[in-house]
Design a protein around this motif. Structure first.
Motif, PDB file in Angstrom:
ATOM      1  N   LYS A  59       0.809  -1.223   0.000  1.00 24.74           N
ATOM      2  CA  LYS A  59       0.000   0.000   0.000  1.00 24.74           C
ATOM      3  C   LYS A  59       0.842   1.271   0.000  1.00 24.74           C
ATOM      4  O   LYS A  59       0.341   2.345  -0.325  1.00 24.74           O
ATOM      5  CB  LYS A  59      -1.004  -0.001   1.151  1.00 24.74           C
ATOM      6  CG  LYS A  59      -0.428   0.132   2.524  1.00 24.74           C
ATOM      7  CD  LYS A  59      -1.566   0.135   3.530  1.00 24.74           C
ATOM      8  CE  LYS A  59      -1.052   0.296   4.931  1.00 24.74           C
ATOM      9  NZ  LYS A  59      -2.148   0.294   5.895  1.00 24.74           N
ATOM     10  N   GLU A  60       2.116   1.156   0.300  1.00 21.63           N
ATOM     11  CA  GLU A  60       3.027   2.295   0.234  1.00 21.63           C
ATOM     12  C   GLU A  60       3.134   2.843  -1.198  1.00 21.63           C
ATOM     13  O   GLU A  60       3.417   4.013  -1.401  1.00 21.63           O
ATOM     14  CB  GLU A  60       4.409   1.864   0.731  1.00 21.63           C
ATOM     15  CG  GLU A  60       5.476   2.915   0.648  1.00 21.63           C
ATOM     16  CD  GLU A  60       6.829   2.411   1.144  1.00 21.63           C
ATOM     17  OE1 GLU A  60       7.822   3.048   0.785  1.00 21.63           O
ATOM     18  OE2 GLU A  60       6.883   1.404   1.871  1.00 21.63           O
ATOM     19  N   PHE A  61       2.879   1.971  -2.193  1.00 24.59           N
ATOM     20  CA  PHE A  61       3.032   2.344  -3.594  1.00 24.59           C
ATOM     21  C   PHE A  61       1.701   2.566  -4.308  1.00 24.59           C
ATOM     22  O   PHE A  61       1.656   2.638  -5.533  1.00 24.59           O
ATOM     23  CB  PHE A  61       3.850   1.284  -4.331  1.00 24.59           C
ATOM     24  CG  PHE A  61       5.219   1.115  -3.745  1.00 24.59           C
ATOM     25  CD1 PHE A  61       6.207   2.047  -3.992  1.00 24.59           C
ATOM     26  CD2 PHE A  61       5.506   0.055  -2.906  1.00 24.59           C
ATOM     27  CE1 PHE A  61       7.470   1.920  -3.435  1.00 24.59           C
ATOM     28  CE2 PHE A  61       6.761  -0.088  -2.338  1.00 24.59           C
ATOM     29  CZ  PHE A  61       7.749   0.849  -2.601  1.00 24.59           C
ATOM     30  N   VAL A  62       0.623   2.655  -3.547  1.00 28.89           N
ATOM     31  CA  VAL A  62      -0.714   2.844  -4.122  1.00 28.89           C
ATOM     32  C   VAL A  62      -1.385   4.026  -3.447  1.00 28.89           C
ATOM     33  O   VAL A  62      -1.359   4.157  -2.231  1.00 28.89           O
ATOM     34  CB  VAL A  62      -1.586   1.575  -3.922  1.00 28.89           C
ATOM     35  CG1 VAL A  62      -2.971   1.767  -4.518  1.00 28.89           C
ATOM     36  CG2 VAL A  62      -0.903   0.357  -4.513  1.00 28.89           C
ATOM     37  N   ARG A  63      -1.976   4.906  -4.270  1.00 29.78           N
ATOM     38  CA  ARG A  63      -2.702   6.044  -3.697  1.00 29.78           C
ATOM     39  C   ARG A  63      -3.991   6.260  -4.486  1.00 29.78           C
ATOM     40  O   ARG A  63      -4.102   5.870  -5.644  1.00 29.78           O
ATOM     41  CB  ARG A  63      -1.843   7.310  -3.705  1.00 29.78           C
ATOM     42  CG  ARG A  63      -1.552   7.871  -5.069  1.00 29.78           C
ATOM     43  CD  ARG A  63      -0.780   9.184  -4.967  1.00 29.78           C
ATOM     44  NE  ARG A  63      -0.627   9.806  -6.258  1.00 29.78           N
ATOM     45  CZ  ARG A  63      -1.507  10.596  -6.847  1.00 29.78           C
ATOM     46  NH1 ARG A  63      -2.657  10.859  -6.266  1.00 29.78           N
ATOM     47  NH2 ARG A  63      -1.272  11.128  -8.028  1.00 29.78           N
TER      48      ARG A  63
END
Length: 77
Positions: A59-63
């Motif tokens: 989730k660090e790479f998804v916004r």
């Protein structure tokens, strides 16, 4: 600034290993992983009552994807 919680069906922007931005649909959020797929795959699978083919991203790479000029949505749940 508050944190926006992703939900199934949200349009998201994911960053791959090469730094490319990918526009995808969130299929499931489980712990630190967001399962995503192409919007076309999501729509077809939903229409057919099937599970879309998806991949997991940290989730660090998804916004949440917000088109230019669109205000941040307020989520109450």
């Amino acid at each position: 600034m508050g944190c926006i919680t992703l939900k199934t069906g949200d349009l998201v922007e994911a960053t791959d290993f090469d730094g490319r931005k990918l526009l995808r649909k969130a299929v499931e959020i489980y712990g630190e992983t967001v399962y995503i797929c192409a919007p076309e795959e999501y729509e077809l699978a939903t229409k057919l009552g099937q599970e879309p083919l998806c991949v997991g991203f940290n989730k660090e790479f998804v916004r949440l994807f917000l088109p230019l000029g669109q205000a941040t949505p307020k989520r109450t749940s």
